[in-house]
Scaffold this motif. Structure first.
Motif, mmCIF file in Angstrom:
data_model
loop_
_atom_site.group_PDB
_atom_site.id
_atom_site.type_symbol
_atom_site.label_atom_id
_atom_site.label_comp_id
_atom_site.label_asym_id
_atom_site.label_seq_id
_atom_site.Cartn_x
_atom_site.Cartn_y
_atom_site.Cartn_z
ATOM 1 N N ALA A 230 -2.564 -22.965 -127.570
ATOM 2 C CA ALA A 230 -2.129 -22.064 -128.638
ATOM 3 C C ALA A 230 -2.993 -20.818 -128.682
ATOM 4 C CB ALA A 230 -2.163 -22.793 -129.983
ATOM 5 N N THR A 231 -4.298 -20.988 -128.484
ATOM 6 C CA THR A 231 -5.202 -19.837 -128.487
ATOM 7 C C THR A 231 -4.887 -18.891 -127.344
ATOM 8 O OG1 THR A 231 -6.954 -21.142 -129.522
ATOM 9 C CG2 THR A 231 -7.607 -19.116 -128.398
ATOM 10 N N ILE A 232 -4.662 -19.453 -126.154
ATOM 11 C CA ILE A 232 -4.346 -18.609 -125.001
ATOM 12 C C ILE A 232 -3.041 -17.864 -125.228
ATOM 13 C CG2 ILE A 232 -3.719 -18.662 -122.549
ATOM 14 C CD1 ILE A 232 -5.627 -21.007 -122.229
ATOM 15 N N ALA A 233 -2.024 -18.578 -125.724
ATOM 16 C CA ALA A 233 -0.732 -17.933 -125.966
ATOM 17 C C ALA A 233 -0.853 -16.822 -126.994
ATOM 18 C CB ALA A 233 0.291 -18.974 -126.422
ATOM 19 N N GLU A 234 -1.596 -17.073 -128.068
ATOM 20 C CA GLU A 234 -1.748 -16.052 -129.096
ATOM 21 C C GLU A 234 -2.522 -14.846 -128.586
ATOM 22 O OE1 GLU A 234 -0.290 -15.888 -131.932
ATOM 23 O OE2 GLU A 234 0.633 -17.868 -131.760
ATOM 24 N N GLU A 235 -3.503 -15.098 -127.717
ATOM 25 C CA GLU A 235 -4.275 -13.988 -127.166
ATOM 26 C C GLU A 235 -3.430 -13.107 -126.257
ATOM 27 O OE1 GLU A 235 -7.345 -12.896 -127.745
ATOM 28 O OE2 GLU A 235 -7.569 -14.406 -129.319
ATOM 29 N N LEU A 236 -2.392 -13.683 -125.645
ATOM 30 C CA LEU A 236 -1.518 -12.909 -124.777
ATOM 31 C C LEU A 236 -0.436 -12.161 -125.537
ATOM 32 C CD1 LEU A 236 -1.085 -15.422 -121.818
ATOM 33 C CD2 LEU A 236 -2.444 -13.323 -121.847
ATOM 34 N N LEU A 237 -0.325 -12.436 -126.835
ATOM 35 C CA LEU A 237 0.639 -11.735 -127.688
ATOM 36 C C LEU A 237 -0.088 -10.671 -128.500
ATOM 37 C CD1 LEU A 237 2.743 -14.794 -128.881
ATOM 38 C CD2 LEU A 237 3.354 -13.106 -127.142
ATOM 39 N N PRO A 238 0.657 -9.761 -129.130
ATOM 40 C CA PRO A 238 -0.009 -8.687 -129.889
ATOM 41 C C PRO A 238 -0.925 -9.244 -130.968
ATOM 42 C CG PRO A 238 2.327 -8.211 -129.625
ATOM 43 C CD PRO A 238 2.121 -9.613 -129.151
ATOM 44 N N SER A 239 -2.150 -8.733 -131.036
ATOM 45 C CA SER A 239 -3.078 -9.158 -132.084
ATOM 46 C C SER A 239 -2.651 -8.614 -133.444
ATOM 47 C CB SER A 239 -4.497 -8.693 -131.756
ATOM 48 O OG SER A 239 -4.528 -7.278 -131.600
ATOM 49 N N ARG A 240 -1.980 -7.476 -133.441
ATOM 50 C CA ARG A 240 -1.416 -6.908 -134.671
ATOM 51 C C ARG A 240 -0.256 -6.011 -134.289
ATOM 52 N NH1 ARG A 240 -3.004 -1.636 -135.606
ATOM 53 N NH2 ARG A 240 -4.639 -0.827 -134.220
ATOM 54 N N LEU A 241 0.651 -5.826 -135.205
ATOM 55 C CA LEU A 241 1.811 -4.982 -134.962
ATOM 56 C C LEU A 241 1.465 -3.524 -135.252
ATOM 57 C CD1 LEU A 241 4.538 -7.269 -136.546
ATOM 58 C CD2 LEU A 241 4.102 -6.907 -134.115
ATOM 59 N N PRO A 242 2.014 -2.586 -134.487
ATOM 60 C CA PRO A 242 1.670 -1.175 -134.702
ATOM 61 C C PRO A 242 2.302 -0.621 -135.979
ATOM 62 C CG PRO A 242 3.400 -1.364 -133.059
ATOM 63 C CD PRO A 242 2.966 -2.763 -133.378
ATOM 64 N N ARG A 243 1.733 0.443 -136.461
ATOM 65 C CA ARG A 243 2.302 1.158 -137.608
ATOM 66 C C ARG A 243 3.025 2.395 -137.094
ATOM 67 N NH1 ARG A 243 -2.349 1.089 -142.390
ATOM 68 N NH2 ARG A 243 -2.503 -1.197 -142.555
ATOM 69 N N VAL A 244 4.316 2.419 -137.330
ATOM 70 C CA VAL A 244 5.155 3.528 -136.875
ATOM 71 C C VAL A 244 5.915 4.063 -138.076
ATOM 72 C CG1 VAL A 244 7.029 4.223 -135.331
ATOM 73 C CG2 VAL A 244 5.355 2.515 -134.579
ATOM 74 N N ALA A 245 5.907 5.375 -138.246
ATOM 75 C CA ALA A 245 6.582 5.991 -139.389
ATOM 76 C C ALA A 245 8.070 5.674 -139.358
ATOM 77 C CB ALA A 245 6.359 7.509 -139.369
ATOM 78 N N GLY A 246 8.603 5.297 -140.509
ATOM 79 C CA GLY A 246 10.032 5.053 -140.643
ATOM 80 C C GLY A 246 10.475 3.634 -140.371
ATOM 81 N N VAL A 247 9.552 2.742 -140.030
ATOM 82 C CA VAL A 247 9.943 1.367 -139.738
ATOM 83 C C VAL A 247 8.824 0.424 -140.159
ATOM 84 C CG1 VAL A 247 9.042 1.428 -137.380
ATOM 85 C CG2 VAL A 247 10.880 -0.161 -137.958
ATOM 86 N N GLN A 248 9.215 -0.753 -140.669
ATOM 87 C CA GLN A 248 8.282 -1.828 -141.016
ATOM 88 C C GLN A 248 8.531 -3.015 -140.099
ATOM 89 O OE1 GLN A 248 9.655 -1.722 -145.305
ATOM 90 N NE2 GLN A 248 7.462 -2.040 -145.646
ATOM 91 N N LEU A 249 7.460 -3.642 -139.622
ATOM 92 C CA LEU A 249 7.577 -4.712 -138.641
ATOM 93 C C LEU A 249 6.990 -6.020 -139.171
ATOM 94 C CD1 LEU A 249 6.432 -2.761 -135.447
ATOM 95 C CD2 LEU A 249 8.779 -3.270 -136.146
ATOM 96 N N ALA A 250 7.542 -7.122 -138.703
ATOM 97 C CA ALA A 250 7.007 -8.453 -139.003
ATOM 98 C C ALA A 250 7.376 -9.374 -137.857
ATOM 99 C CB ALA A 250 7.574 -8.990 -140.316
#
Length: 464
Positions: A230-250
């Motif tokens: 699980a740790t390896i898989a999570e490390e290979l995924l985004p640590s946080r989602l980017p902030r882009v104007a005009g859109v909210q991410l989850a």
């Protein structure tokens, strides 16, 4: 001639003591069988054999129940319940603290709440029986019996204070050690009144504890492997989602115990654009996780270079997969988003269609049917353009969400659509709340967190 010795059963000494004297034979009435005296060797042997059979049956039932446990917490709870029944106690606790210091460390109680366990932890460790076992103090390499905590001077004053507060007066502790894993922890059972297990009870709990320790050692390795994957898989995924104007991410990601190849990504692109991707690599385990990491990293590079053309991005990814992973296939979906225009251009390769969730509509986006990456000599499929309304959310997901339901595919799609359509209006402004609601509704009763071979990925983008 010497009489034959009775057979030993399961390591229990079957010797029967000789009678102290010979009783006079009982009178025999014509037509009736002689009745053996109540203390005849045969009656003693029968009673002892009956006791052995009863004990072995009990041990068999308890070890069978333990063997059916599949998680570490479940096995520890079963250990406490079975041990309490064998030694005649009502409460207890088990402290898991492997000697190799690689964890996991945990304390679980039977008939003891969190506050009760907190009180016990305030007792100096060297004054507790489990502390002496875990720290290797004198006498901690075998059972520790404290038949009366309030007799004479008793133990540490703080221990007596806690015992009086929680209402126990005696304890019996055993080390939990496996042949392969060494010391794993200690189990303690608590008596409400001064008491201690008799020799027969100690023998039974000793046999059971040895079996339980080996089972716990196996589950411990599984738990460590699962946490590592699980740790390896999570490390290979985004640590946080980017902030882009005009859109909210989850985003939400659930992986199985062996680790799977489902992934997601969100990355800012030139010209204030945003790239969204979800995908799944066939297989599970370390090789699938490694392949997932390579594909995700490659897709990010292709998206930066030609993200405005999702078909080109997936075509490049297909070529890479065919050359570097010839024995593996993958599904993927890439969306090029222009938040200022609320315009989305997407292409999919054997992947589930996105779901558009808004105040006035909840519908699947119609995408062209195409094969997964690596299945054809040359992959290509037309892209699809989508115009989102203000406040609408595009939900991307992997097919693990559908497979975990256990329903046929059409019913799983219907369940997902109903879950998205049923999101309360108050939650639709928050993509985090929206994906949580969908996840809980599609996979109720803990199915989202249960062990499964299917990974689950949800990625939501709400356009303002």
């Amino acid at each position: 001639m010497n009489a034959p010795h009775p057979q030993k059963v399961a390591g229990i000494d079957a010797a029967v003591p000789a009678p102290a004297h010979t009783a006079a034979p009982a009178p025999v009435t014509a037509g009736t069988a002689p009745v053996p005296p109540p203390h005849a060797p045969g009656a003693l042997l029968q009673d002892r054999l009956a006791g052995w059979v009863s004990d072995l049956t009990t041990l068999h039932e308890l070890t069978e129940r333990l063997a059916r446990t599949t998680s570490l917490d479940e096995a520890l709870q079963e250990l406490l319940r079975a041990g309490a029944a064998l030694v005649g106690a009502r409460r207890g606790l088990v402290v898991l603290e492997p000697a190799d210091r690689q964890g996991p460390d945990t304390t679980i109680g039977l008939g003891l709440g969190r506050a009760d366990l907190g009180h016990i932890e305030t007792v100096p460790r060297s004054a507790t029986s489990f502390g002496r076992i875990l720290d290797g103090l004198p006498g901690g390499d075998h059972e520790i019996t404290e038949p009366d905590l309030f007799a004479g001077d008793g133990p540490d004053p703080r221990h007596r204070e806690v015992a009086a507060r929680l209402g126990y007066a005696a304890s019996y502790a055993l080390p939990l050690s496996a042949e392969t894993g060494g010391r794993l922890g200690a189990a303690v059972w608590l008596y409400d009144e001064p008491a201690e297990p008799v020799e027969r009870q100690r023998h039974l709990i000793g046999l059971y504890a040895r079996c339980a320790a080996e089972h716990l050692a196996r589950l411990l390795e599984v738990e460590r492997t699962r946490a590592c994957m699980a740790t390896i898989a999570e490390e290979l995924l985004p640590s946080r989602l980017p902030r882009v104007a005009g859109v909210q991410l989850a985003a939400r990601h659930r992986t199985g115990p062996r680790g799977g190849g489902d992934w997601y990504d969100a990355l800012p692109l030139p010209d204030a654009a945003l790239g969204l991707a979800v995908g799944a690599v066939t297989g599970s385990g370390p090789s699938a996780v490694a392949a997932m990491g390579r594909l995700r990293a490659s897709l990010r590079a292709y998206a930066v270079m030609e993200g405005e053309d999702p078909v080109a991005v997936l075509s490049d990814l297909e070529l890479l997969l065919r050359l570097t992973e010839p024995a593996r296939s993958a599904t993927a979906l890439f969306a090029y988003c222009e938040p200022a225009l609320r315009k989305i251009t997407l292409a999919g390769a054997g992947h589930c269609p996105p779901l558009l969730v808004g105040q006035r509509r909840t519908e699947f986006v119609e995408t062209s049917v195409s094969a997964p990456l690596g299945m054809l000599a040359c992959w290509e499929a037309p892209s699809v353009e989508l115009q989102a309304e203000p406040g609408e959310t595009v939900l991307l997901y992997t097919d693990g969400l559908l497979h975990r339901t256990g329903d046929p595919v059409d019913r799983a799609f219907a369940r997902l659509h109903a879950a998205a359509a049923g999101v309360p209006r108050s939650l639709r402004r928050d993509p985090d709340a929206l994906v949580d609601h969908v996840l809980r509704t599609v996979l109720p009763d803990g199915l989202d967190s249960a062990d499964s071979e299917e990974d689950v990925v949800l990625l939501a983008a709400r356009f303002e």
